[in-house]
Scaffold this motif. Structure first.
Motif: not given
Lengths: 427, 427
Positions: A221-236
């Motif tokens: 059973i797989l995990i499909l991780e959609d990280a489309a917005y990953r690089e748009l992090g503003y804090d933390g």
């Protein structure tokens, strides 16, 4: 012209609904002055026009490079680009490639990350197969899953993202019913998701990998991780990927895109996945297009290697952070948060998710939507992103606001209009 | 690393074979000095590097144009481009748009014409459905059809292309067996086809449209006209499209590409089709990628409107004509045509098709192929393009030669090597 005989369509075509977004576009066309918080588009003013001007000048100023860009490529994508991308994934996770069990041979370049999501689903799903996702989740992909005849089972989410304990309980129930063999993957938009702007917490990331491992008894059973917005992090601090908890590259797939952090117009995504899955996906990609545009791949390679990608991302993040802050400030200025009326405070991405009192109907056909169109503001009805619960009910008192495409100047008046319509509706 | 548990694949994935071309690429890698008549790539030296340099300079030199190119597009494609393309189709057929029942709203822009072929098949075909094609025909697409579970029924072809009388007889047989409802479309590469280089004659074009109309009793049987090589005609008057015999845009689809007449690297195709079919195809395209690269579409629009497309095509055609002539001259100089050993004399495209005596096995595993690799020349075995006949037999004494990617200078020595290997095999 005579009335044509009907077409005889495939079962898949019959299962494929028209995009709900088309109904919204019609509203937009009727009033071009609308402040459009509905469109999931990116900020136009920050698109990297000068960067791409410099890149294309270099690319097509050299005869050999230019020829390579204009020739056919391969289904998996340009080797140099895949090498740059795997190094990029390493940097994002702060891990060595070996620790992730990955090499450039495990990376597919696709026509947007959407194509990778589609191809992966297509090699795994038969009608009746099961995909687990969060409620709410990204409706374009869940729409594609439904067109394939998959059963999309949704678990609740909270401020820490998808409720992974609920995933575990669901898998137990499916196991008890003898349906575990039908479960193909868990779909998770792990960073600043569409539509809520929320992320899966680090402990839950680790836990989700453990859960799918444990329930993988006769097949993975797989995990499909959609990280489309990953690089748009503003804090933390940046979060590790779910993939980083799968050291042998067996259970997890991560897909990212150039559309959000660079430019949608080059239409490129990239996905790291287990090698036996990639082998299958490549066969399908051979049928779809036997390789994404080489021109776009060469542009992507150049921006990754000449430093402009990283520099541009900082510009983008500053602008989006400013717009996120303006959106939240305007909401605070115009509405009072209560147990019944509240919104997410995302630390990245381009979405804010509003929850309204249950009696306020946000649907396309409802009074609030029409009132908003009249006042000149557009949102995406929350119901598009929800899956019906066990009783077949879909909540319809939420809305998705995207501050991606609107200008900074539009935000305050747009939210004022929206809040005005909401308050009238609640009165 | 532990051996992973198996994946549980979809029925489609299980039906999808690895591309036969991969086996050829391995041979190529083993001997980089090979003269490669196998690759269906285009002539590298004539790729429009300077034209694209000028276009991208204009595009990204203007902030508004550049932003539009870098933003998301729509599933159907850029309106201005679709308008330019419909005008282009008009010019090619020498007909007014009204006579073809077409407007820009009937044209889809896709990620190569391959994507359009795939999407059309996907909205029409369920496992067991029937597609009629010629023997031989374009194997990448028939491979995709088989992955969808379609039954590909092939009729013979001769120097006038697909035997349309045989199509009619086949439809009669299927009707008699009650299987007409399963017939979805006839696939025909109508201009200088892959693999033979031959075209469907004008009378047969008209006749084929009449045949599908006549057998469309309860649903429409369509013709999918793949016109990828249409614009690469070197002698004789241009042929009208099959589509031009379908004045109401009901029964025919025509798909063309920028890959062969301009550059594969922009990965764009375009397809005119009946509106009810387009509606279905757009829904699927929404799931696949919600629109092809805007950067590529803007490049295509510029080359269609600034005159460089037409100018460049003349350069290309002169170069390909020269290579076609050299290929045929070298074959004539090294082999004697007989009833058993002969080849096509195509008036366009990039392929020559050789028929060898029946006892000469051209397959990948055969002695001739290995001998050719040893001598330094590569071809595509004919069997890849054939469908088994009613007795399940696939001819294996043909080969496809592509003069697209080889340089002019390689042709004579390459054919000499090939002829040497053939003569030894026949001795």
């Amino acid at each position: 012209m005579s009335t044509p005989l009907p077409l005889r369509l495939s079962a898949k075509a019959s299962r494929t609904a028209d995009s709900p977004i088309n109904a919204l576009i019609a509203a937009k066309l009727a009033n071009p002055d609308l402040v459009n918080f509905a469109a999931g588009l990116v900020d136009e003013a920050t698109l990297p026009v000068d960067e791409v001007a410099a890149i294309t000048k270099r690319l097509f100023g050299e005869s050999r490079r230019g020829q390579r860009a204009l020739q056919y490529g391969t289904a998996i994508g340009l080797r140099e680009l895949r090498e740059a991308l795997i190094a990029h994934l390493e940097r994002l996770d702060g891990r060595h490639v070996g620790d992730l069990g990955l090499s450039a041979d495990d990376v597919l370049v696709s026509t947007g990350s959407q194509q990778a999501l589609y191809l992966i689903a297509d090699v795994l799903l038969d009608p009746g197969d099961i995909v687990i996702t969060a409620n709410p989740s990204y409706f374009v992909f869940t729409g594609a899953l439904q067109s394939m005849g998959a059963r999309v089972l949704a678990v609740p989410m909270d401020d820490e993202g998808m409720d992974v304990d609920a995933v575990e309980r669901l898998l137990e129930q499916l196991q008890a019913k003898g349906e575990l063999a039908r479960v193909k993957f868990v779909y998770c938009t792990s960073f600043f998701d569409n539509p809520t702007g929320l992320s899966l917490s680090t402990p839950r990331r680790r836990q989700l990998v453990e859960i799918v491992r444990r329930f993988s008894t006769s097949h993975r059973i797989l995990i499909l991780e959609d990280a489309a917005y990953r690089e748009l992090g503003y804090d933390g601090a940046p979060l590790p990927s779910i993939k980083s908890f799968d050291a042998e590259n067996q259970f997890t797939i991560i897909t990212q895109t150039f559309s959000k952090p660079f430019a949608p117009g080059i239409k490129l995504g990239y996905t790291a996945m287990p090698p036996d899955l990639l082998d299958q996906v490549l066969r399908q990609k051979g049928s779809h297009d036997f390789g994404s545009s080489n021109v776009c791949q060469e542009i992507a390679l150049e921006t990754m290697t000449d430093g402009s990608y990283v520099r541009h991302l900082e510009v983008l993040k500053n602008e989006y952070r400013r717009k996120r802050d303006a959106t939240l400030a305007a909401l605070r200025a115009n509405l009072t948060e209560t147990a019944e009326l509240h919104w997410t405070h995302p630390s990245g991405g381009i979405y804010v998710w509003l929850t309204l009192p249950k009696h306020v109907n946000t649907s396309r056909e409802g009074r609030l939507f029409e009132r908003c169109v009249k006042y000149g503001v557009l949102y995406v009805p929350g119901a598009y992103s929800f899956h019906p619960d066990a009783q077949g009910r879909t909540p319809n008192h939420h809305m998705r606001l995207c501050f991606g495409q609107v200008t900074f100047e539009e935000i305050a008046p747009g939210i004022e209009r929206l809040a005005g319509a909401i308050k009238e509706e609640m009165a």
